[in-house]
Motif scaffolding. Sequence first.
Motif, mmCIF file in Angstrom:
data_model
loop_
_atom_site.group_PDB
_atom_site.id
_atom_site.type_symbol
_atom_site.label_atom_id
_atom_site.label_comp_id
_atom_site.label_asym_id
_atom_site.label_seq_id
_atom_site.Cartn_x
_atom_site.Cartn_y
_atom_site.Cartn_z
ATOM 1 N N LEU A 17 47.649 47.024 29.528
ATOM 2 C CA LEU A 17 47.271 46.376 30.774
ATOM 3 C C LEU A 17 48.378 45.393 31.140
ATOM 4 O O LEU A 17 48.956 44.760 30.264
ATOM 5 N N LYS A 54 36.956 40.253 38.536
ATOM 6 C CA LYS A 54 37.367 40.924 39.767
ATOM 7 C C LYS A 54 37.221 39.986 40.968
ATOM 8 O O LYS A 54 38.061 39.957 41.855
ATOM 9 N N ASP A 106 47.507 44.005 36.717
ATOM 10 C CA ASP A 106 46.226 44.727 36.671
ATOM 11 C C ASP A 106 45.052 43.755 36.587
ATOM 12 O O ASP A 106 43.998 43.981 37.180
ATOM 13 N N SER A 124 41.910 45.700 38.618
ATOM 14 C CA SER A 124 41.824 47.149 38.441
ATOM 15 C C SER A 124 40.599 47.484 37.592
ATOM 16 O O SER A 124 40.546 47.177 36.406
ATOM 17 N N THR A 125 39.598 48.105 38.208
ATOM 18 C CA THR A 125 38.289 48.292 37.591
ATOM 19 C C THR A 125 38.344 49.029 36.266
ATOM 20 O O THR A 125 37.856 48.530 35.249
ATOM 21 N N ASN A 126 38.916 50.215 36.247
ATOM 22 C CA ASN A 126 38.904 51.028 35.024
ATOM 23 C C ASN A 126 39.732 50.416 33.910
ATOM 24 O O ASN A 126 39.327 50.419 32.751
ATOM 25 N N LEU A 127 40.912 49.887 34.255
ATOM 26 C CA LEU A 127 41.748 49.275 33.231
ATOM 27 C C LEU A 127 41.094 48.018 32.657
ATOM 28 O O LEU A 127 41.147 47.769 31.457
ATOM 29 N N ASN A 128 40.473 47.224 33.507
ATOM 30 C CA ASN A 128 39.801 46.014 33.029
ATOM 31 C C ASN A 128 38.585 46.352 32.183
ATOM 32 O O ASN A 128 38.296 45.679 31.194
ATOM 33 N N GLU A 181 44.820 41.844 40.063
ATOM 34 C CA GLU A 181 44.319 42.710 41.130
ATOM 35 C C GLU A 181 42.909 43.227 40.848
ATOM 36 O O GLU A 181 42.255 43.760 41.734
#
Length: 168
Positions: free
Chosen positions: A71, A21, A75, A80-84, A78
């Motif tokens: 994904l 992130k 994603d 993306s917390t939940n997807l990662n 950027e």
Amino acid sequence: MAKERKAGEVVALKNIRMDNKKEGDGEAYAYLLNVLAPEHCSPATLDAKDPVQRANLVLDLAELMDCKRYLTPKDIVEGSTNLNLAFVAQIFHQRNGLSTDNKKISFTEMMTDDEQMFREERCFRLWINSSGITSYVNSLFEDVRNGWVLLEVLDNIFPGSVNWKQAT
């Protein structure tokens, strides 16, 4: 965004989700996948300068490991917390990095139930003897049978909890 790495430099990942992130370039994923799936690894993944291109190569590597592709490179870039987080979970579900080599079985896995019981008895006996009581325990099952030693341990842990005038 991508850091230049020297050849042979060791990269320490403390928290893959936060590292990715923070950087937003998929470099943490590239290192992780190269460790977990060296047979599929490609130097091009780490050499890619464009974050979107690296993220796309990471996803290609993950597909080779039978990870479903839900994904997008965007994603990853950027962060993306939940997807990662789901992506990391899926990677570790497919490959957790644990050895399946039967030669490296730990000592406790090879112990029989009797040996484990002996080990637990020994640990408890050593704990009792180190608790500062006056009695000494050689054999846990024989020396604790009448309960006197247990009363001493209890009184040592919670002073005054045993009424010694009533103990026989």
